[in-house]
Design an enzyme around this catalytic site. Structure first.
Site, mmCIF file in Angstrom:
data_model
loop_
_atom_site.group_PDB
_atom_site.id
_atom_site.type_symbol
_atom_site.label_atom_id
_atom_site.label_comp_id
_atom_site.label_asym_id
_atom_site.label_seq_id
_atom_site.Cartn_x
_atom_site.Cartn_y
_atom_site.Cartn_z
ATOM 1 N N ASP A 33 76.328 70.678 11.533
ATOM 2 C CA ASP A 33 74.902 70.415 11.708
ATOM 3 C C ASP A 33 74.118 71.338 10.782
ATOM 4 O O ASP A 33 74.410 72.520 10.650
ATOM 5 C CB ASP A 33 74.486 70.655 13.172
ATOM 6 C CG ASP A 33 73.135 70.040 13.486
ATOM 7 O OD1 ASP A 33 73.099 69.053 14.247
ATOM 8 O OD2 ASP A 33 72.111 70.534 12.951
ATOM 9 N N ILE A 34 73.088 70.773 10.149
ATOM 10 C CA ILE A 34 72.302 71.521 9.159
ATOM 11 C C ILE A 34 71.438 72.600 9.825
ATOM 12 O O ILE A 34 71.017 73.554 9.161
ATOM 13 C CB ILE A 34 71.438 70.528 8.340
ATOM 14 C CG1 ILE A 34 71.117 71.078 6.967
ATOM 15 C CG2 ILE A 34 70.184 70.110 9.089
ATOM 16 C CD1 ILE A 34 70.560 70.029 6.006
ATOM 17 N N GLU A 99 67.028 62.053 17.386
ATOM 18 C CA GLU A 99 66.238 62.091 16.143
ATOM 19 C C GLU A 99 66.809 61.170 15.075
ATOM 20 O O GLU A 99 66.050 60.578 14.302
ATOM 21 C CB GLU A 99 66.193 63.519 15.592
ATOM 22 C CG GLU A 99 65.389 64.485 16.454
ATOM 23 C CD GLU A 99 65.571 65.933 16.012
ATOM 24 O OE1 GLU A 99 66.221 66.181 14.982
ATOM 25 O OE2 GLU A 99 65.046 66.802 16.722
ATOM 26 N N VAL A 100 68.115 61.103 14.996
ATOM 27 C CA VAL A 100 68.745 60.307 13.930
ATOM 28 C C VAL A 100 69.354 59.050 14.555
ATOM 29 O O VAL A 100 70.218 59.145 15.441
ATOM 30 C CB VAL A 100 69.839 61.125 13.206
ATOM 31 C CG1 VAL A 100 70.495 60.276 12.113
ATOM 32 C CG2 VAL A 100 69.247 62.398 12.607
ATOM 33 N N HIS A 104 75.815 59.684 17.285
ATOM 34 C CA HIS A 104 76.538 60.914 16.942
ATOM 35 C C HIS A 104 76.745 61.746 18.197
ATOM 36 O O HIS A 104 75.935 61.719 19.123
ATOM 37 C CB HIS A 104 75.782 61.740 15.895
ATOM 38 C CG HIS A 104 74.352 62.005 16.231
ATOM 39 N ND1 HIS A 104 73.364 61.069 16.063
ATOM 40 C CD2 HIS A 104 73.732 63.107 16.738
ATOM 41 C CE1 HIS A 104 72.204 61.570 16.443
ATOM 42 N NE2 HIS A 104 72.401 62.815 16.872
HETATM 43 P P1 AMP Z 1 69.722 64.316 17.574
HETATM 44 O O1 AMP Z 1 68.465 64.974 18.047
HETATM 45 O O2 AMP Z 1 70.790 64.255 18.604
HETATM 46 O O3 AMP Z 1 69.447 62.987 16.901
HETATM 47 O O4 AMP Z 1 70.323 65.299 16.497
HETATM 48 C C1 AMP Z 1 70.210 65.134 15.121
HETATM 49 C C2 AMP Z 1 70.877 66.337 14.496
HETATM 50 O O5 AMP Z 1 71.114 66.048 13.135
HETATM 51 C C3 AMP Z 1 70.052 67.626 14.559
HETATM 52 O O6 AMP Z 1 70.817 68.616 15.238
HETATM 53 C C4 AMP Z 1 69.841 67.968 13.082
HETATM 54 O O7 AMP Z 1 69.877 69.355 12.835
HETATM 55 C C5 AMP Z 1 70.982 67.244 12.410
HETATM 56 N N1 AMP Z 1 70.783 66.876 11.020
HETATM 57 C C6 AMP Z 1 69.715 66.240 10.490
HETATM 58 N N2 AMP Z 1 69.892 66.049 9.173
HETATM 59 C C7 AMP Z 1 71.109 66.548 8.867
HETATM 60 C C8 AMP Z 1 71.876 66.645 7.666
HETATM 61 N N3 AMP Z 1 71.416 66.177 6.500
HETATM 62 N N4 AMP Z 1 73.090 67.224 7.720
HETATM 63 C C9 AMP Z 1 73.561 67.721 8.898
HETATM 64 N N5 AMP Z 1 72.898 67.651 10.062
HETATM 65 C C10 AMP Z 1 71.684 67.087 10.052
#
Ligand code: AMP
Length: 120
Positions: A33-34, A99-100, A104
């Site tokens: 995770d970033i 968020e994404v 995941h």
């Molecule tokens: P969620 O809130 O469960 O959707 O978590 C999304 C996660 O993706 C967060 O913990 C972010 O820090 C992580 N994230 C977003 N962009 C990236 C990226 N480019 N590489 C790695 N992790 C990411």
């Protein structure tokens, strides 16, 4: 909700943006995770185009589901967190704080993680 193939994890899967890969097989990709929330914070994503846990559970094939969750277990073992313990978490939708929009699983470890949910 339709799958958005421009989401950031879709771009990572296509190799359009980099990630720090920790594991990959036919069904899953795992990367750091970033913005880590624990000493170990790794994301595991299925290779198929699924928006969320709900979408994955309803629409993925048995082979994809089995392959994905076996990969989560393998990643945790390879990270060395299986024995001391870890937390696995999947946020779904607005109330879950997702968020994404590509399904995941978070793996958190490397310390005692405290209460399951933040208390307001
Ligand atoms: P969620 O809130 O469960 O959707 O978590 C999304 C996660 O993706 C967060 O913990 C972010 O820090 C992580 N994230 C977003 N962009 C990236 C990226 N480019 N590489 C790695 N992790 C990411």
């Amino acid at each position: 909700m339709a799958y958005d193939s421009d989401n950031i994890f879709a771009k990572i899967l296509r190799g359009e943006i980099p990630c720090t890969k920790v594991y990959e097989d036919e069904h899953a990709l795992a990367f750091e995770d970033i913005n880590p929330q624990a000493p170990i914070h790794v994301l595991v994503i299925p290779k198929g185009a699924y928006v969320s846990m709900d979408d994955f559970a309803a629409e993925a094939s048995d082979a994809e589901i089995t392959g994905f969750f076996r990969a989560v277990g393998t990643v945790a073992r390879e990270l060395g967190v299986a024995a001391p313990g870890y937390r696995m978490l999947a946020n779904h939708g607005v109330n879950g704080g997702q968020e994404v929009p590509h399904f995941h699983v978070h793996i958190f470890g490397g310390k005692k993680l405290g209460p399951m949910l933040k208390r307001d």
